[in-house]
Design an enzyme around this catalytic site. Structure first.
Site: not given
Length: 245
Positions: A219, A117, A217
């Site tokens: 994660e 990001c 994202h």
């Protein structure tokens, strides 16, 4: 064996510098979502949190096998020759200074880098690119950032033969939370992923061993750590090459 002498690569992950509450305290702190750490561990690496304080030197970076540039606040638009947009958020100038320096050192040392990001945007700006400061002005919708603190969902198309497509496939559904995006690409960067509205969602630096950025994202999907695995494997391969020379 990794460059740190262990069989497990050390992966540096940049952190936020924010006021944070924990235990009995409410203090300025270096913080990071645990999901980044868990993804690095699951991918086979050992995470090292990198606070945005002090000045990074080549000898610091040489101890790392890979680098994750994490998400976070908007980057100072003066770095790409623009005045702040009305929607541009509160800047974190100390973090900008730290992470631009860190990225350039990692690039010089050919250390594998994954930008997430804000991290992808930083890679682009560091290489001379620019940003759209408010995506709704360009795309006409808020699908990339539906509500503060809530991730949106986007369908992403990836270029065949790209590193990212090799890791996650040519089509993938992602978690996103951003109101800025790449406008002009930085020198040497290739756009390799796009949302349905044309927003650039992934970039690569072909001349580097492994420098990849994604606007989403990864994660936030703990069951799919393929991008982190790609970073860890690139770190292992680079270390092995260094040992053989």
């Amino acid at each position: 064996m990794a460059s740190n002498g262990s069989s497990v690569p050390l992966i540096g992950v940049t952190t936020y510098l924010e006021q944070a509450r924990f235990g009995l305290w409410d203090r300025p702190s270096a913080v990071l979502m645990r999901s980044y750490l868990d993804c690095v561990v699951t991918a086979g690496g050992m995470p090292v949190m990198l606070p945005p304080v002090g000045r990074w030197l080549p000898e610091h970076v040489s101890r790392l096998d890979g680098l994750v540039l994490s998400g976070g606040a908007d980057i100072d638009p003066s770095r790409y020759g623009q005045a702040p947009h009305a929607a541009t958020g509160t800047l974190r100038l100390e973090r900008d200074t730290s992470e631009f320096g860190l990225f350039h050192l990692a690039l010089e040392a050919d250390i594998p880098v994954l930008g997430v990001c804000r991290g992808m945007q930083l890679i682009n700006i560091a290489l001379g690119g620019t940003l759209h400061q408010h995506v709704p002005d360009v795309a006409g919708s808020t699908t990339h950032n539906p509500t503060p603190g809530v991730f949106g969902s986007n369908e992403i198309k990836l270029a065949p033969g790209s590193v990212v497509a090799g890791l996650v496939g040519e089509h993938t559904t992602v978690h996103c939370h951003h109101h800025q995006a790449i406008d002009q690409l930085g020198s040497g960067l290739s756009a390799v992923g796009w949302a349905q509205d044309g927003t650039v969602e992934a970039v690569e630096l072909p001349e580097a061993g492994f420098v990849t950025g994604v606007q989403w994202h990864p994660e936030e999907n703990s069951t799919d750590v393929r991008l982190f695995q790609g970073l860890v494997q690139a770190a292992i391969q680079k270390s092995a090459q260094g040992k053989s020379q």
